[in-house]
Design a protein around this motif. Structure first.
Motif, mmCIF file in Angstrom:
data_model
loop_
_atom_site.group_PDB
_atom_site.id
_atom_site.type_symbol
_atom_site.label_atom_id
_atom_site.label_comp_id
_atom_site.label_asym_id
_atom_site.label_seq_id
_atom_site.Cartn_x
_atom_site.Cartn_y
_atom_site.Cartn_z
ATOM 1 N N MET A 119 0.825 -1.206 0.000
ATOM 2 C CA MET A 119 0.000 0.000 0.000
ATOM 3 C C MET A 119 0.860 1.257 0.000
ATOM 4 S SD MET A 119 -3.230 -0.860 2.513
ATOM 5 C CE MET A 119 -4.025 0.706 2.081
ATOM 6 N N GLN A 120 1.794 1.329 0.940
ATOM 7 C CA GLN A 120 2.643 2.507 1.043
ATOM 8 C C GLN A 120 3.843 2.440 0.104
ATOM 9 O OE1 GLN A 120 3.193 2.464 5.422
ATOM 10 N NE2 GLN A 120 2.401 4.546 5.409
ATOM 11 N N VAL A 121 4.491 1.283 0.083
ATOM 12 C CA VAL A 121 5.732 1.143 -0.677
ATOM 13 C C VAL A 121 5.508 1.285 -2.181
ATOM 14 C CG1 VAL A 121 7.640 -0.408 -1.227
ATOM 15 C CG2 VAL A 121 6.740 -0.337 1.102
ATOM 16 N N VAL A 122 4.472 0.638 -2.686
ATOM 17 C CA VAL A 122 4.242 0.622 -4.136
ATOM 18 C C VAL A 122 3.278 1.710 -4.592
ATOM 19 C CG1 VAL A 122 3.445 -0.777 -6.091
ATOM 20 C CG2 VAL A 122 4.677 -1.868 -4.191
ATOM 21 N N PHE A 123 2.198 1.914 -3.822
ATOM 22 C CA PHE A 123 1.136 2.808 -4.282
ATOM 23 C C PHE A 123 1.040 4.126 -3.510
ATOM 24 C CE2 PHE A 123 -0.151 -1.578 -5.190
ATOM 25 C CZ PHE A 123 -0.300 -1.499 -6.566
ATOM 26 N N GLY A 124 1.843 4.275 -2.475
ATOM 27 C CA GLY A 124 1.851 5.524 -1.721
ATOM 28 C C GLY A 124 0.553 5.813 -0.997
ATOM 29 N N ILE A 125 -0.170 4.745 -0.603
ATOM 30 C CA ILE A 125 -1.439 4.895 0.106
ATOM 31 C C ILE A 125 -1.232 4.564 1.580
ATOM 32 C CG2 ILE A 125 -3.813 4.079 0.316
ATOM 33 C CD1 ILE A 125 -3.745 3.373 -2.636
ATOM 34 N N ASN A 126 -1.580 5.481 2.446
ATOM 35 C CA ASN A 126 -1.462 5.224 3.879
ATOM 36 C C ASN A 126 -2.635 4.365 4.353
ATOM 37 O OD1 ASN A 126 0.884 6.809 4.252
ATOM 38 N ND2 ASN A 126 -0.361 8.670 4.339
ATOM 39 N N PRO A 127 -2.356 3.243 5.007
ATOM 40 C CA PRO A 127 -3.442 2.385 5.503
ATOM 41 C C PRO A 127 -4.332 3.126 6.478
ATOM 42 C CG PRO A 127 -1.330 1.242 5.599
ATOM 43 C CD PRO A 127 -1.030 2.678 5.304
ATOM 44 N N VAL A 128 -5.626 2.845 6.418
ATOM 45 C CA VAL A 128 -6.582 3.442 7.353
ATOM 46 C C VAL A 128 -6.992 2.369 8.359
ATOM 47 C CG1 VAL A 128 -7.417 5.143 5.694
ATOM 48 C CG2 VAL A 128 -8.505 2.902 5.800
ATOM 49 N N MET A 129 -7.892 2.725 9.248
ATOM 50 C CA MET A 129 -8.261 1.842 10.348
ATOM 51 C C MET A 129 -8.735 0.470 9.859
ATOM 52 S SD MET A 129 -8.296 2.201 13.732
ATOM 53 C CE MET A 129 -8.658 3.926 14.118
ATOM 54 N N GLU A 130 -9.520 0.458 8.786
ATOM 55 C CA GLU A 130 -10.070 -0.799 8.291
ATOM 56 C C GLU A 130 -8.977 -1.783 7.878
ATOM 57 O OE1 GLU A 130 -11.219 2.150 7.563
ATOM 58 O OE2 GLU A 130 -13.270 2.027 8.368
ATOM 59 N N GLN A 131 -7.923 -1.263 7.224
ATOM 60 C CA GLN A 131 -6.853 -2.156 6.796
ATOM 61 C C GLN A 131 -6.052 -2.697 7.982
ATOM 62 O OE1 GLN A 131 -6.464 1.036 4.394
ATOM 63 N NE2 GLN A 131 -8.222 0.024 3.497
ATOM 64 N N TYR A 132 -5.813 -1.825 8.969
ATOM 65 C CA TYR A 132 -5.131 -2.300 10.181
ATOM 66 C C TYR A 132 -5.970 -3.366 10.885
ATOM 67 C CZ TYR A 132 -1.339 1.145 10.156
ATOM 68 O OH TYR A 132 -0.208 1.864 9.837
#
Length: 259
Positions: free
Chosen positions: A143-156
Motif C-alpha cells: 500500500m505505502q511502498v508501491v502505491f503511496g497509500i497510507n493504511p486506514v483503520m479498516e486495513q489495520y
C-alpha cells in the motif's frame, strides 16, 4: 418493484438508470431468479454494458449467493474501469475466495488500474478470514511502498484479525503499537478474540482494558474475557469480570430458537 410494474404498465420501459436502482432491491427478496430476469432484460435491451448496471448485477449475484454470476458479468464487460474491478474483487472476496481475489487484484494492477482503499480492504478481509497471513502482509506492505497509500483503520483491523486468527498475537500487538493513530474497537476486538482462542490471559486482560475504555457497554467483551479467565482456571477473576458487567447494568442476551 411495485412501482416498476406500474411504470412498465404505463408504457415506459426501464433504462440503465432504472435497472441500477431496481437490481439491488431484487436480491433482498432472496430470489436469484429475479436477478437473472433483470440480467436477461438488460441484455435484451442493450443495457448490460452500462457501468451502473454491471456493478449492480455483480453485487446482486454475490449477495444472492450465486458467485459464478459475478465473474460471468465481469468477463462480458468491455469497459473495465476501476469501479468495475473494485466490484468484482469485493464480490469474490466476500465469499472467501482469496486466491481468486488476489488473482483479480494482480490482474487489475497489470491492467494499469491503481487500486484504492476499498479494494485493499476487500482483499485483506478475504486473506484474514482464510488465514492467508503471508499474502495479507504482502498486500498491506504494498500500500505505502508501491502505491503511496497510507493504511486506514479498516486495513489495520484486517491485518490484526488475520494475525490473531493465525495465533500470531505478538505480530498483531506490534502492528497495533505501530499505528499512527489511536486504535478503535475494530482493531482491539479481533485481538481480544485471538487472545481468548489461544489462551493468552495476560494479553487478553490488557486488550480488554483498552476496550473497556472505548466501549464499556459492549457485553461481548465481558463475556470473552470472563470465558478466557474461566478456561484458564481463574474463577475469581472471571467472576469479577461478570460483576463488572452487571455493575454497569448489562446482561448477557439469552439464546432463543424459532422452533
Amino acid at each position: 418493484l411495485g412501482l416498476l410494474n406500474k411504470m412498465i404498465g404505463s408504457g415506459i420501459l426501464p433504462n440503465s438508470a432504472t435497472l441500477s436502482i431496481i437490481i439491488p432491491s431484487v436480491d433482498l427478496s432472496a430470489t436469484l431468479l429475479g436477478v437473472k430476469q433483470a440480467h436477461g432484460y438488460a441484455i435484451r435491451n442493450n443495457h448490460d454494458q452500462s457501468i451502473s448496471v454491471v456493478i449492480a448485477l455483480m453485487d446482486a449475484y454475490s449477495k444472492a449467493g450465486f458467485l459464478d454470476g459475478s465473474p460471468k458479468v465481469f468477463k462480458l464487460t468491455s469497459d473495465r474501469c476501476k469501479i468495475v474491478w473494485t466490484s468484482i474483487i469485493s464480490a469474490v472476496a466476500a465469499h472467501g475466495e482469496t486466491a481468486e481475489a488476489l488473482c483479480l487484484f494482480n490482474e487489475m494492477i497489470n491492467a494499469g488500474i491503481r487500486p484504492d482503499t476499498i479494494v485493499f480492504t476487500a482483499v485483506l478481509t478475504a486473506c484474514a478470514y482464510t488465514g492467508k497471513v503471508a499474502d495479507a502482509r504482502k498486500v498491506f506492505n504494498s500500500m505505502q511502498v508501491v502505491f503511496g497509500i497510507n493504511p486506514v483503520m479498516e486495513q489495520y483491523a484486517c491485518m490484526v484479525s488475520g494475525f490473531s486468527r493465525a495465533g500470531m498475537l505478538k505480530d498483531a500487538l506490534e502492528l497495533v503499537n505501530s499505528m499512527p493513530f489511536e486504535p478503535n474497537a475494530k482493531v482491539w476486538g479481533p485481538l481480544l478474540n485471538g487472545a481468548a482462542e489461544f489462551g493468552d490471559v495476560e494479553l487478553g486482560r490488557f486488550v480488554f482494558d483498552q476496550l473497556f475504555m472505548i466501549e464499556p457497554k459492549n457485553t461481548g467483551n465481558y463475556i470473552v474475557m470472563a470465558n478466557l479467565y474461566s478456561n484458564a482456571g481463574k474463577w475469581e477473576e472471571a467472576e469479577i469480570i461478570r460483576s463488572m458487567m452487571w455493575g454497569v447494568g448489562l446482561e448477557k442476551v439469552p439464546g432463543c430458537s424459532w422452533n
